[in-house]
Motif scaffolding. Structure first.
Motif, PDB file in Angstrom:
ATOM      1  N   UNK A 223     -26.190 -13.599 -25.022  1.00 51.10           N
ATOM      2  CA  UNK A 223     -26.889 -11.918 -24.896  1.00 51.10           C
ATOM      3  C   UNK A 223     -26.844 -11.082 -23.680  1.00 51.10           C
ATOM      4  N   UNK A 224     -26.639 -11.868 -22.472  1.00 54.79           N
ATOM      5  CA  UNK A 224     -25.843 -10.618 -21.239  1.00 54.79           C
ATOM      6  C   UNK A 224     -25.037  -9.554 -21.245  1.00 54.79           C
ATOM      7  N   UNK A 225     -23.936  -9.994 -22.412  1.00 57.35           N
ATOM      8  CA  UNK A 225     -22.605  -9.101 -21.713  1.00 57.35           C
ATOM      9  C   UNK A 225     -22.599  -8.363 -23.391  1.00 57.35           C
ATOM     10  N   UNK A 226     -23.551  -7.376 -23.217  1.00 59.30           N
ATOM     11  CA  UNK A 226     -23.242  -6.079 -24.015  1.00 59.30           C
ATOM     12  C   UNK A 226     -22.411  -4.498 -23.710  1.00 59.30           C
ATOM     13  N   UNK A 227     -21.816  -4.824 -23.261  1.00 55.11           N
ATOM     14  CA  UNK A 227     -20.858  -4.152 -22.646  1.00 55.11           C
ATOM     15  C   UNK A 227     -21.702  -3.542 -20.804  1.00 55.11           C
ATOM     16  N   UNK A 228     -21.785  -5.102 -20.295  1.00 59.81           N
ATOM     17  CA  UNK A 228     -21.830  -4.475 -19.166  1.00 59.81           C
ATOM     18  C   UNK A 228     -20.803  -3.669 -18.295  1.00 59.81           C
ATOM     19  N   UNK A 229     -21.737  -3.002 -17.490  1.00 60.39           N
ATOM     20  CA  UNK A 229     -20.691  -2.979 -16.272  1.00 60.39           C
ATOM     21  C   UNK A 229     -19.689  -3.229 -15.342  1.00 60.39           C
ATOM     22  N   UNK A 230     -21.393  -5.108 -14.803  1.00 52.82           N
ATOM     23  CA  UNK A 230     -20.745  -6.326 -14.141  1.00 52.82           C
ATOM     24  C   UNK A 230     -21.711  -6.935 -13.965  1.00 52.82           C
ATOM     25  N   UNK A 231     -21.282  -8.306 -13.791  1.00 53.86           N
ATOM     26  CA  UNK A 231     -22.695  -9.393 -13.983  1.00 53.86           C
ATOM     27  C   UNK A 231     -22.010  -9.451 -12.302  1.00 53.86           C
ATOM     28  N   UNK A 232     -23.318  -9.348 -11.408  1.00 49.53           N
ATOM     29  CA  UNK A 232     -23.615  -9.739 -10.069  1.00 49.53           C
ATOM     30  C   UNK A 232     -24.073 -12.105  -9.991  1.00 49.53           C
ATOM     31  N   UNK A 233     -23.542 -12.515  -9.976  1.00 50.10           N
ATOM     32  CA  UNK A 233     -23.652 -13.970 -10.223  1.00 50.10           C
ATOM     33  C   UNK A 233     -23.994 -14.312  -8.238  1.00 50.10           C
TER      34      UNK A 233
END
Length: 230
Positions: free
Chosen positions: A50-60
């Motif tokens: 649900x977070x991966x809708x063409x994001x610029x990036x994920x910071x974990x």
């Protein structure tokens, strides 16, 4: 989470792109906090999709984990990110990033200051959290390729602490040459203002943590940027 400003440059790492296919209002990703609370610190594709809708990036960012547990969590997150063609930036644990062969990391300044230059050169993407113009200049001097500046507006993540404001963000953007990602209290009513102040990206964390529908929340932020753009 991170909202791209929709520029024309292309940057690729870990199976994802920063590119002009991202909607102009931005793509959104985030720090997937509290994922570690489930047994054995596992993440499934359903958890993160649900977070991966063409994001610029994920910071974990999971600062409460041990480095060993963080590395296990990051391995799962990286696999999901690659499956969704989404860049992932690890946070805080330098050795875990090296062991996972992940050349993208975000660091608090105290950690950035003490890592050796040889180790630093491993990272193609190197970010730092900055809370003053002096810190932003230092981060650039230490080799960062981007930085986060905040917190800009009051936020539940820092209860009782006033935001540093748009004048602070504007000053940081004017003083340094690397991209600045605004963070802190950003929502649909003020997202446009951080781009007008010079930010390359806008970040959101708590908004995504508390929303019931990530896609709808992203749409709200997109519309907020468009509505308040002028």
């Amino acid at each position: 989470m991170v909202a791209d400003s929709g520029g024309n440059s292309r940057r690729n790492f870990c199976g994802g792109n920063f590119d002009d296919s991202v909607p102009k209002c931005g793509a959104f990703s985030g720090r997937y906090r509290n994922a570690c609370k489930r047994k054995k610190y596992t993440i499934s594709a359903d958890d993160l999709a649900k977070f991966f809708l063409h994001p610029a990036a994920v910071i974990l960012r999971e600062k409460d984990l041990s480095e060993r547990d963080y590395q296990a969590l990051a391995a799962q997150a990286l696999a999901v990110c690659r499956a969704y063609h989404t860049p992932c930036i690890l946070h805080g644990f330098v050795n875990a990033a090296v062991l996972l062969n992940m050349p993208a990391i975000h660091l608090p300044l105290p950690i950035l200051r003490r890592i050796p230059e040889e180790q630093k050169r491993f990272f193609h993407i190197l970010g730092a959290s900055c809370h003053s113009i002096e810190e932003a200049k230092e981060a650039q001097r230490l080799g960062c390729t981007y930085l986060t500046a905040g917190h800009i507006f009051p936020t539940a993540c820092k209860k009782g602490a006033p935001g540093r404001g748009l004048d602070f963000l504007r000053a940081v953007c004017q003083e340094i040459s690397i991209p600045v990602y605004a963070i802190g209290g950003i929502d649909e009513t003020n997202i446009a203002s951080v781009f007008r102040a010079g930010a390359k990206c806008a970040c959101s964390m708590s908004g995504f943590m508390h929303c019931e529908d990530a896609a709808a929340y992203i749409d709200t932020l997109k519309k907020g940027r468009e509505t308040h753009a002028i």
